[in-house]
Design an enzyme around this catalytic site. Structure first.
Site, PDB file in Angstrom:
ATOM      1  N   LEU A  64       0.828  -1.200   0.000  1.00 34.03           N
ATOM      2  CA  LEU A  64       0.000   0.000   0.000  1.00 34.03           C
ATOM      3  C   LEU A  64       0.870   1.261   0.000  1.00 34.03           C
ATOM      4  CD1 LEU A  64      -2.621  -1.061   2.701  1.00 34.03           C
ATOM      5  CD2 LEU A  64      -2.842  -1.216   0.206  1.00 34.03           C
ATOM      6  N   GLU A  65       0.665   2.104  -1.008  1.00 36.55           N
ATOM      7  CA  GLU A  65       1.325   3.412  -1.068  1.00 36.55           C
ATOM      8  C   GLU A  65       0.207   4.440  -1.135  1.00 36.55           C
ATOM      9  OE1 GLU A  65       2.445   6.802  -1.826  1.00 36.55           O
ATOM     10  OE2 GLU A  65       2.537   6.101  -3.905  1.00 36.55           O
TER      11      GLU A  65
END
Length: 498
Positions: free
Chosen positions: A234-235
């Site tokens: 997750l970014e």
């Protein structure tokens, strides 16, 4: 359903039309990728690396055309768009070498006549879902290392950059000579994507999820993956601080804040959220910063400008909501709202009525507890706050809880080290902007900005490979670790216990 993509800098210009798929489309793509993955993994990693290298050369040869398409579809200034395309090339160049590494280790055993090894294995099929503010660079951060490691890809890009996405896919598939099913593009809206991803996970067709986008959607993606005992990469968003100390070069700090806050019209996950300025230099910095913002070139992204339009109408509408967060104790510098004949900007480049252009805004007097201080604002608005000592500045910088990018401007090495030690952000710049990344350095955040996963460099390989350990016993007898413990002896040197 067919959607029409228009140029946000010239809303009457159609960039292209794309047909959106549904949840069944996503599941079918996942099935195809799942079926193709064993064959792709059997290809030796150095050969996969050569395919990545070839993709890099093809992208490099078409860099200007791809950058012009990025500018046309999302309104990113051409110089920035060309830099984004070069990130693909840099990423390919780096991972060519990893095709001949993907190192494991040989580990000493506590038993005689026994060897221990570790190997990297591909995770399998990877679903990649990305935002459109970096429509080609960010996907490459996932897709290049995942392919290199032996995974297959289902990629769902943003629905406001579909034409660029088609071009990106063609360059990768044709340029790299990728077999069928190895890299599949799915154009779909958010609801269809989520349903398709959920069904694909239920059917065991997806082994890893990579997502770049908002913190809210990232939490949903992470929860969905977690229900299948997976950890998503997750970014997410950011509320990135930039601290200006008394020893800072103020002109350099202003330059850094200007680019951090208003490059890509403030629509980066690494965009500057709040400048936190020491009280002794606050007034001087603010005067210089607001003057720089007023003088900045805004307008047609095909020209030499700092910022162009908002990416899409939905971001323009959301940005207008952020302007409503201005409180009575704030002081707004400059005009606000959409640029037009009734709300002009001096020196505007081009026709402001043609696109989704907004005034860049500086808001002084923000503080913890304000929505403008605490929450991500995806657009050209930068808050300014004041601090008394560095401990207070660090506490203020950490307060929003995002932890993606950060910066400090200082001439004092001790201040730089104290800031680095105290800040929660995954990325720290000293005398540089909050924006910008290099292909061989880990990229990612903590807290609301992500779950600690990292992209780029060797570190991203931990997202797309799993460790396999092997113990090889050639003693001819069963040796039981921790039970048959060897010991040194004075005469024989070593004796195996029982």
């Amino acid at each position: 359903m067919i959607i029409t993509s228009t140029n946000p800098a010239h809303l009457d210009q159609v960039v292209g039309e794309v047909e959106l798929g549904d949840a069944d489309t996503f599941v079918a793509a996942a099935q195809s990728a799942h079926d193709a993955q064993p064959g792709w993994a059997r290809i030796p990693a150095p050969v996969r690396g050569r395919a990545i290298a070839q993709i890099g050369r093809v992208v490099e040869a078409n860099a200007e055309a791809l950058a012009r398409l990025v500018t046309a579809e999302i309104g990113k200034p051409y110089a920035e768009a060309l830099g984004e395309v070069r990130e693909i090339v840099d990423t390919c160049d780096f991972f060519l070498g990893e095709g001949r590494r993907l190192y494991g280790q040989t580990v000493p055993s506590e038993m005689p006549d026994k060897q221990l090894f570790t190997f990297r294995k591909p995770v399998g099929t990877v679903a990649v879902i990305t935002a459109g503010n970096f429509p080609v660079a960010v996907p490459s951060w996932y897709i290049v290392p995942a392919l290199l490691a032996g995974n297959t890809i289902v990629w769902k890009p943003a629905d406001y950059s579909p034409v660029v996405s088609e071009a990106f896919r063609d360059l990768f598939v044709r340029g790299g000579g990728l077999p069928d099913g190895v890299f599949t593009l799915v154009q779909a809206d958010g609801a269809a994507t989520f349903e398709g991803l959920s069904r694909s996970l239920d059917q065991g067709l997806v082994d890893k999820v990579g997502f770049t986008g908002s913190s809210a959607v990232g939490a949903e993606i992470g929860a969905l993956a977690g229900r299948h005992l997976q950890t998503a990469c997750l970014e997410l968003g950011g509320k990135n601080p930039l601290v200006v100390t008394p020893s800072a070069d103020l002109d350099l700090a202003v330059e850094g804040a200007l680019f951090s806050g208003f490059g890509t019209a403030g629509q980066r996950c690494t965009s500057l959220g709040t400048v936190i300025v020491h009280e002794s230099v606050h007034d001087d910095f603010l005067a210089r910063f607001t003057a720089a913002v007023a003088a900045a070139r805004v307008g047609d992204p095909t020209e030499d400008v700092l910022m162009g339009p908002m990416l899409d109408a939905k971001f323009a509408e959301r940005y207008e909501e952020y302007l409503g967060w201005v409180a009575p104790h704030h002081k707004v510098h400059g005009a606000t709202g959409r640029i037009g004949a009734d709300n002009p900007r001096d020196g505007f480049v081009g026709d402001p009525g043609a696109g989704l252009y907004y005034h860049p805004v500086v808001v002084d007097g923000t503080r913890p507890g304000d929505r403008l201080f605490d929450e991500e604002t995806f657009g050209p608005i930068v808050g300014v706050a004041t601090y008394r000592d560095l401990d207070e500045a660090i506490a203020m910088a950490n307060h929003p809880g995002y932890g993606l990018s950060s910066a400090i401007y200082t001439s004092d090495a001790l201040e730089a080290f104290r800031f680095r030690d105290g800040i929660s952000a995954g990325m720290v710049s000293v005398n540089n902007s909050t924006s910008g990344a290099e292909a061989h350095l880990p990229f990612g955040g903590n807290g609301k900005s992500g779950n600690g996963s990292r992209q780029s460099g060797i570190w991203v390989l931990d997202q797309f490979t799993r460790w396999q350990s092997v113990n090889w016993d050639y003693s001819g007898r069963l040796q039981k670790a921790q039970m048959d413990v060897g010991e040194l002896t004075g005469d024989a040197g070593f004796r195996l216990g029982s």
